[in-house]
Scaffold this motif. Structure first.
Motif, short mmCIF file in Angstrom:
data_model
loop_
_atom_site.label_atom_id
_atom_site.label_comp_id
_atom_site.label_asym_id
_atom_site.label_seq_id
_atom_site.Cartn_x
_atom_site.Cartn_y
_atom_site.Cartn_z
N ILE A 4 1.01 -1.11 -0.24
CA ILE A 4 0.00 -0.15 0.05
C ILE A 4 0.94 1.18 -0.04
O ILE A 4 1.52 1.55 0.88
CB ILE A 4 -0.95 0.12 1.38
N VAL A 21 -2.91 6.19 1.35
CA VAL A 21 -4.10 5.89 1.71
C VAL A 21 -5.07 7.26 1.90
O VAL A 21 -4.27 8.23 2.26
CB VAL A 21 -4.41 5.20 3.26
N SER A 70 -8.52 8.48 3.39
CA SER A 70 -9.84 7.91 3.96
C SER A 70 -10.67 8.99 4.08
O SER A 70 -10.34 10.38 4.07
CB SER A 70 -9.64 7.57 5.33
N LEU A 120 -7.14 3.50 -1.87
CA LEU A 120 -5.70 2.91 -1.53
C LEU A 120 -4.96 3.10 -2.80
O LEU A 120 -5.66 2.72 -3.93
CB LEU A 120 -5.66 1.58 -1.00
N ILE A 133 -4.98 -1.20 6.55
CA ILE A 133 -5.03 -0.14 5.63
C ILE A 133 -4.27 0.97 6.20
O ILE A 133 -4.84 2.05 6.88
CB ILE A 133 -6.50 0.45 5.45
#
Length: 373
Positions: A216, A219, A221, A233, A258
């Motif tokens: 990843i 991110v 959110s 992501l 995540i």
């Protein structure tokens, strides 16, 4: 002027294209890098101004001093000779963390530990130069070779950062993994546990489910109108990146996974729209757990060549270090194109972790091992 995120994206794209074309790309170096990317010995050298928090004016100042007085012999030599009114600590930190001083023989962790001391030392040397002071031996402290002849304090005897930490800093400051890729040691795992790669998603039909293994990278959110958390992501494998949408239901079950730098396997469905191909996430799993649970057999290829008899005891030692529940079998490849497979080794059951794979490939080379689910 420092590198902004728009330029950072262009840099990453350029860097990736060079590597995809087979052009060797080298990290920044205080004695070889220019302000921008330059050609060095049939390779591309990363430019210092492409590092986050490194200003173009400061780089130009450093390059002028280097051209006038010669290469920098050490980190302390650098701090004594450059204009510390232009080269600040954030810039020094960026240069250290991206490996710009590696060629001086110092470890990155060592230089970060002495950075404040080196800046104070450099500032004192520059004040003396500005005042035209002389040493007790009558030597004027203003010549171009002065900083090199001054005593350099010893660096602390501390361990270097591990590869994961070095790569993390490189990615943060350049947008790119320079010295290696954190997924390289997982290459065999990615092939075994993925059903697609990011570069091949455009050929997969809309709505089809795929499994992607990767890291990843970032991110984003957010909170939905109903008050639930979801995220977008950017997931990167060895071929490229793809955006994955983690809707609230998935976020509730996998929210702890995540986060940037997490190695994961993502199961998702192809979502093709006007802005390109994305994945609608269905499941997120830790890559290490999937590897341990999914790999049922390890196949190791041995070629008929000098030294193979020395490799077998080393392999046996590796098997002993990684006990587990996965069977191992060997394939002996002969010069006349004949191959002979063994049955699963009766006395060796292993755990096919990334460390096991790395140790086997260190003995036999990349591609000698296959993970079979």
């Amino acid at each position: 002027m420092t590198t902004d995120m728009g330029n950072q994206d262009k840099i990453v794209g350029y860097f990736t294209e060079c590597r995809d074309l087979g052009i060797k790309v080298l990290g920044p170096d205080i004695n070889e890098s220019g302000k921008n990317f330059t050609v060095v010995d049939r390779a591309i050298r990363f430019g210092m101004a492409a590092i986050k928090n490194v200003g173009e004016g400061a780089v130009e100042s450093v390059l002028a001093i280097r051209a006038e007085t010669g290469p920098f012999k050490s980190f302390y030599d650098f701090c004594r000779r450059v204009d510390l009114h232009k080269v600040n600590k954030r810039m020094l930190e960026g240069l250290i963390k991206t490996g710009a001083f590696d060629s001086t023989g110092a470890k990155r962790a060592q230089l970060m530990a002495v950075m404040d001391q080196a800046v104070e030392d450099g500032a004192a040397a520059q004040r003396e130069r500005d005042l035209g002071q002389t040493s007790i031996f009558g030597d004027e402290l203003s010549g171009p070779d002065t900083s090199a002849t001054l005593a350099t304090p010893p660096l602390p005897a501390i361990a270097e950062w591990d590869q994961a930490q070095r790569l993390k800093y490189e990615r943060e400051l350049t947008g790119f993994y320079i010295t290696a890729h954190p997924l390289t040691r997982y290459e065999a795992t990615l092939k075994a546990l993925s059903t697609a790669t990011t570069v091949g998603l455009s050929d997969v039909s809309d709505g089809k489910e795929v499994k992607i293994c990767g890291i990843i990278a970032s991110v984003k959110s957010m909170i939905t109108k109903k008050g639930d958390r979801m995220a977008y992501l950017n997931v990167e494998d060895l071929h490229g990146t793809v955006e994955v949408i983690a809707f609230p239901d998935l976020y509730k079950t996998a929210g702890d996974l995540i986060a940037p730098e997490r190695l994961v396997r993502i199961t998702g469905t192809i979502d093709r729209g006007d802005k390109g191909t994305k994945l609608r996430g269905v499941k997120i799993e830790p890559l290490a757990d999937v590897q341990t649970q999914s790999i049922k057999r390890v196949q190791i290829r041995l070629t008929d060549r000098p030294g193979v008899s020395d490799q077998l005891p080393r392999l046996r030692d590796i098997f002993t270090r990684y006990p587990g529940n996965t069977t191992v079998s060997l394939t002996f490849s002969m010069e006349n194109a004949l191959e002979a497979d063994t049955v699963p080794l009766p006395n060796h059951m292993i755990s096919p972790s990334e460390y096991f794979v790395a140790d086997v490939e260190e003995v036999l080379g990349k591609g000698a091992l296959s993970l079979l689910s």
